[in-house]
Design a protein around this motif. Structure first.
Motif, PDB file in Angstrom:
ATOM      1  N   VAL A 147      45.646  53.203  38.706  1.00 55.67           N
ATOM      2  CA  VAL A 147      44.942  52.275  39.195  1.00 55.67           C
ATOM      3  C   VAL A 147      45.433  51.009  39.715  1.00 55.67           C
ATOM      4  N   LYS A 191      47.754  51.850  42.917  1.00 50.16           N
ATOM      5  CA  LYS A 191      47.150  52.051  44.410  1.00 50.16           C
ATOM      6  C   LYS A 191      46.814  50.924  44.818  1.00 50.16           C
ATOM      7  N   GLN A 192      46.007  49.905  44.074  1.00 55.20           N
ATOM      8  CA  GLN A 192      45.623  48.798  44.586  1.00 55.20           C
ATOM      9  C   GLN A 192      46.557  47.766  45.026  1.00 55.20           C
ATOM     10  N   ARG A 228      47.848  49.456  48.491  1.00 56.11           N
ATOM     11  CA  ARG A 228      47.014  49.308  49.816  1.00 56.11           C
ATOM     12  C   ARG A 228      46.402  47.790  50.051  1.00 56.11           C
ATOM     13  N   MET A 229      46.184  47.101  49.050  1.00 55.49           N
ATOM     14  CA  MET A 229      45.682  45.624  49.453  1.00 55.49           C
ATOM     15  C   MET A 229      46.559  44.252  49.408  1.00 55.49           C
ATOM     16  N   SER A 230      47.736  44.528  48.705  1.00 53.08           N
ATOM     17  CA  SER A 230      48.746  43.195  48.650  1.00 53.08           C
ATOM     18  C   SER A 230      48.852  42.682  49.908  1.00 53.08           C
ATOM     19  N   ARG A 232      36.426  41.746  38.637  1.00 53.89           N
ATOM     20  CA  ARG A 232      37.613  41.750  39.284  1.00 53.89           C
ATOM     21  C   ARG A 232      38.441  40.693  38.619  1.00 53.89           C
ATOM     22  N   LEU A 254      41.883  42.405  42.213  1.00 60.46           N
ATOM     23  CA  LEU A 254      42.181  43.825  41.196  1.00 60.46           C
ATOM     24  C   LEU A 254      40.763  44.291  40.827  1.00 60.46           C
ATOM     25  N   GLU A 255      40.280  45.295  41.374  1.00 60.22           N
ATOM     26  CA  GLU A 255      39.072  45.743  40.776  1.00 60.22           C
ATOM     27  C   GLU A 255      39.351  46.663  39.367  1.00 60.22           C
ATOM     28  N   THR A 256      38.795  46.433  38.426  1.00 60.51           N
ATOM     29  CA  THR A 256      38.992  47.330  37.030  1.00 60.51           C
ATOM     30  C   THR A 256      37.910  47.974  36.713  1.00 60.51           C
TER      31      THR A 256
END
Length: 191
Positions: free
Chosen positions: A52, A55-56, A59-61, A174, A185-187
């Motif tokens: 998790v 992936k984040q 994708r999002m950094s 988050r 970062l979504e948890t």
């Protein structure tokens, strides 16, 4: 028959013994706070939580990041500890630095952006011993996913043997990662 006293100091003997250690397949050994720690292979939930995060970040950094799982790190000696060798679950470094591409098996911490750990059978090692090791190594951010407490903590601003700041959120909330990441970062998937 007389024998000569041991001329090598105990720190060196411990380090040499650690580096020569052969662990069973799937297990990993670390030298944390002067103690050799052998851990079993992770379970599926542990691996899911790392996945998790990875992936984040990818994708999002805001900054392109390279990822390494179970990267061996050397951290400076601190207190009564020998030159420690630790293996975080996840290590990220800015792609432009090419730090992980040509790294040796045991990499210095300079230039790393964050390390991440997911607690397992001995959570206090991740909460305390490894946190101090990463701070001594000057790693700017340490992300701890604590399965027992059902929360995520981001440690920042390392000084000497600890981090001066931290933010903790429960699973499902988050947690904001600062530069060079600059995203939340979504948890939710940890619940």
């Amino acid at each position: 028959m007389a024998h000569e006293p041991l001329t090598q100091d105990l720190d060196h003997v411990l380090l040499e013994g650690f580096l020569a250690l052969e662990t069973p397949e799937g297990f990993r050994a670390e030298l944390i706070e002067g103690e050799i720690v052998v851990t079993p292979p992770p379970d599926g939930y542990h691996e899911n939580h790392i996945n998790v995060v990875v992936k984040q970040v990818i994708r999002m950094s805001a900054t392109d990041m390279d990822f390494s799982g179970n990267r061996g790190l050397t951290v400076p000696r601190g207190g009564l500890c020998v030159r420690n060798h630790v293996i975080p679950d996840a290590t990220f470094a800015p792609t432009e630095l090419q730090l992980l591409r040509s790294a040796e098996s045991w990499t210095p911490c300079e230039g790393l952006a964050v390390v991440a750990e997911v607690t397992s059978t001995k959570p206090d090692r991740d909460r305390t011993a490894k946190r101090h090791c990463y701070a001594r190594g000057g790693i700017p951010l340490y992300l701890l996913v604590d399965r027992e407490k059902s929360d995520v903590t981001l440690f920042s601003d390392p000084e000497r043997a600890d981090y001066r700041q931290h933010v903790t959120v429960p699973f499902g909330k988050r947690i904001d990662l600062p530069e060079p990441f600059s995203f939340g970062l979504e948890t939710n998937d940890f619940v």
